[in-house]
Design an enzyme around this catalytic site. Sequence first.
Site, PDB file in Angstrom:
ATOM      1  N   ASN A  68       0.841  -1.194   0.000  1.00  0.00           N
ATOM      2  CA  ASN A  68       0.000   0.000   0.000  1.00  0.00           C
ATOM      3  C   ASN A  68       0.875   1.243   0.000  1.00  0.00           C
ATOM      4  O   ASN A  68       2.026   1.213   0.434  1.00  0.00           O
ATOM      5  CB  ASN A  68      -0.987   0.016   1.179  1.00  0.00           C
ATOM      6  CG  ASN A  68      -0.456  -0.726   2.380  1.00  0.00           C
ATOM      7  OD1 ASN A  68       0.405  -0.205   3.081  1.00  0.00           O
ATOM      8  ND2 ASN A  68      -0.930  -1.958   2.592  1.00  0.00           N
ATOM      9  N   THR A  91      -8.091  -1.009  -0.754  1.00  0.00           N
ATOM     10  CA  THR A  91      -7.882  -2.408  -0.387  1.00  0.00           C
ATOM     11  C   THR A  91      -8.261  -3.325  -1.552  1.00  0.00           C
ATOM     12  O   THR A  91      -8.999  -2.925  -2.464  1.00  0.00           O
ATOM     13  CB  THR A  91      -8.719  -2.758   0.870  1.00  0.00           C
ATOM     14  OG1 THR A  91      -8.337  -4.050   1.321  1.00  0.00           O
ATOM     15  CG2 THR A  91     -10.214  -2.741   0.567  1.00  0.00           C
ATOM     16  N   GLU A 109      -4.185  -1.065   5.976  1.00  0.00           N
ATOM     17  CA  GLU A 109      -2.897  -0.673   6.552  1.00  0.00           C
ATOM     18  C   GLU A 109      -2.731   0.840   6.641  1.00  0.00           C
ATOM     19  O   GLU A 109      -1.658   1.322   7.015  1.00  0.00           O
ATOM     20  CB  GLU A 109      -1.741  -1.265   5.738  1.00  0.00           C
ATOM     21  CG  GLU A 109      -1.735  -2.761   5.620  1.00  0.00           C
ATOM     22  CD  GLU A 109      -1.565  -3.490   6.939  1.00  0.00           C
ATOM     23  OE1 GLU A 109      -1.853  -2.882   7.999  1.00  0.00           O
ATOM     24  OE2 GLU A 109      -1.173  -4.660   6.918  1.00  0.00           O
ATOM     25  N   HIS A 114       6.501 -10.290   7.906  1.00  0.00           N
ATOM     26  CA  HIS A 114       5.520  -9.589   7.067  1.00  0.00           C
ATOM     27  C   HIS A 114       6.166  -8.917   5.856  1.00  0.00           C
ATOM     28  O   HIS A 114       5.963  -9.352   4.726  1.00  0.00           O
ATOM     29  CB  HIS A 114       4.780  -8.563   7.943  1.00  0.00           C
ATOM     30  CG  HIS A 114       3.655  -7.890   7.250  1.00  0.00           C
ATOM     31  ND1 HIS A 114       2.666  -7.206   7.921  1.00  0.00           N
ATOM     32  CD2 HIS A 114       3.341  -7.773   5.939  1.00  0.00           C
ATOM     33  CE1 HIS A 114       1.807  -6.711   7.055  1.00  0.00           C
ATOM     34  NE2 HIS A 114       2.198  -7.042   5.848  1.00  0.00           N
TER      35      HIS A 114
HETATM   36 ZN   LIG Z   1       1.687  -6.343   3.966  1.00  0.00          ZN
END
Ligand SMILES: [Zn+2]
Length: 294
Positions: A68, A83, A114, A196
């Site tokens: 993002n 999203t 996020e 992540h």
């Molecule tokens: Zn991510």
Amino acid sequence: MEQTAVSPTEQVREVVQAVVESLREPKTEEDSPLVATNSFEAQALRTEILRVGRKLWERQYVDGNGGNISVRLGSKYVLCTPTLMSKGDLEPADICLSDLEGNILAGDRLRTSELLLHLEIYKANPKARAVLHCHPPYATAFAMTSTAPPNGLIPEYEIFIGPAAVAPYETPGTQAFAETVLPYVEDHNTILLANHGIVCWSDTVTHAEWLAEILDNYCKTYLIALQIGKPLTFMPEQKIKELLAVKRRMGLPDARLPKDAGQVAVEDTAEMARLVEQVVARLEGREQESCPSL
Ligand SMILES: [Zn+2]
């Protein structure tokens, strides 16, 4: 006037930059999201987000709907990616306008979950004007080990990033996840997110993407170097100090720079006041000739 750890000339430059930023913000209609989202600046920023989103996808830094991007618009608004969309397929109308609390003010799509992470960074560090989150493979491999790559191997990495922070794992999209970066956002523009990916902040979306490139390429090259089977040669400490001096002049953050470095001395404060007066005079049209070169 607040003193910072930079020279008078650099402080004047910051003042001028702040003035320019304020001039770019929506003025009389500052309260109107409609005016803000239709401004020329917003249109230019959407174009930049789309271009950088495409680069992220082409570089394989984002997978599926991952990653993002956001950027501040004036003092009250943020433009961000939606999203559930690939960063390679974005259109201008897909970009959302949000306030600093994450409320969508314009745009048909739902914002990225996020955005909470981005907003925490904006609130904690005013120098952050753009935030980018992605999953570049080599850097994310380090994030899987909650380890940052070692420093002292490549000058560009030292200058643009330096020691990367590692934020602990939390469930993505939650406020708890967003707050994991808070201890690091002042001294680090690039943070590994355990298990992540990464998040980078900078003055522009383009520059934030540069940080992702620099980090991932550094991680990749480091892993290749390990396979050669020879000891790594680290740059001498004195040479690192020279790079840190360059970094400080560029205004980039680094946890190795002392907090009180370059405190302005009394005589420097007087010099700064003189320089500010010259700049203000020039902005007001009172002086044409003697303004310092910035
Ligand atoms: Zn991510």
